[in-house]
Design a protein around this motif. Structure first.
Motif, short mmCIF file in Angstrom:
data_model
loop_
_atom_site.label_atom_id
_atom_site.label_comp_id
_atom_site.label_asym_id
_atom_site.label_seq_id
_atom_site.Cartn_x
_atom_site.Cartn_y
_atom_site.Cartn_z
N GLU A 1 -10.10 2.02 -7.19
CA GLU A 1 -9.84 3.25 -6.30
C GLU A 1 -10.92 3.13 -5.22
O GLU A 1 -11.93 3.11 -5.28
N THR B 1 -1.18 0.35 2.95
CA THR B 1 -0.07 0.54 2.02
C THR B 1 0.49 -0.71 1.64
O THR B 1 1.17 -0.42 0.40
N CYS C 1 -2.05 -1.93 -1.38
CA CYS C 1 -2.38 -0.86 -2.44
C CYS C 1 -1.00 -0.53 -3.03
O CYS C 1 -0.04 -0.54 -2.56
N ASP C 2 -1.47 -0.12 -4.54
CA ASP C 2 -0.30 0.36 -5.35
C ASP C 2 0.17 1.80 -4.91
O ASP C 2 1.18 2.30 -4.73
N GLU C 3 -0.85 2.67 -4.54
CA GLU C 3 -0.70 3.85 -3.67
C GLU C 3 -1.88 4.15 -3.01
O GLU C 3 -3.01 3.95 -3.11
N ILE D 1 -3.03 7.83 -1.34
CA ILE D 1 -3.02 9.50 -1.36
C ILE D 1 -3.85 10.14 -0.48
O ILE D 1 -5.11 9.65 -0.59
N ARG E 1 -5.49 2.70 -4.22
CA ARG E 1 -5.64 1.95 -5.49
C ARG E 1 -5.18 0.61 -5.01
O ARG E 1 -3.89 0.15 -5.08
#
Length: 142
Positions: A88, A118, A121-123, A125, A138
């Motif tokens: 992260e 984006t 990365c997987d997500e 936030i 992440r």
């Protein structure tokens, strides 16, 4: 694929780092240096990463720090944390506005940072807090 840590959380390597930046453009290359040291610590802890992981992590961190520099007054904080299957990369700043995710546009000059983040990365936030916000991305290890 080798897992980032064993099924027993007590045996998982705890690898994280936090750096506070005061501001200025020097924090962008400094963020890449912080990531380089962090990834070396991952290797020392026996964490396996993809061949492209270091470059991707350096890019994600520098894009998030660049956004903090451009869009928020004051200092920012970079935090890197080993999590299940990834790292992260979180940047906290003093800006109240959330990042604007623009649609892909190959004709647009600039403002592709979050698009890049984006895709890698997987997500991604964004969480508000009393003094600004934190954008967390992440990045998978493999």
């Amino acid at each position: 694929m080798t897992p980032a840590h064993s099924p027993d959380a007590a045996d998982a390597p705890a690898v994280s780092t936090v750096v506070e930046f005061r501001g200025g453009s020097a924090m962008i290359p400094a963020s890449r240096d912080v990531v380089q040291g962090f990834v070396a610590r991952l290797a020392d802890a026996g964490v396996s990463t993809a061949d492209t992981f270091l470059d991707a992590a350096r890019l994600v961190a520098s894009e998030l720090v660049t956004n903090a520099l451009r869009h928020a007054p004051g200092p920012c904080r970079l935090e890197l944390t080993l999590v299940e299957g990834g790292v992260e990369i979180a940047v906290s700043d003093t800006g109240q506005d959330f990042p604007t995710f623009l649609p892909s546009d190959p004709l647009r000059v600039g403002r592709h940072g979050l698009e890049i983040v984006t895709r890698l990365c997987d997500e991604v936030i964004t969480k508000p807090h009393t003094t600004g916000k934190t954008v967390s991305a992440r990045l998978p290890l493999r």
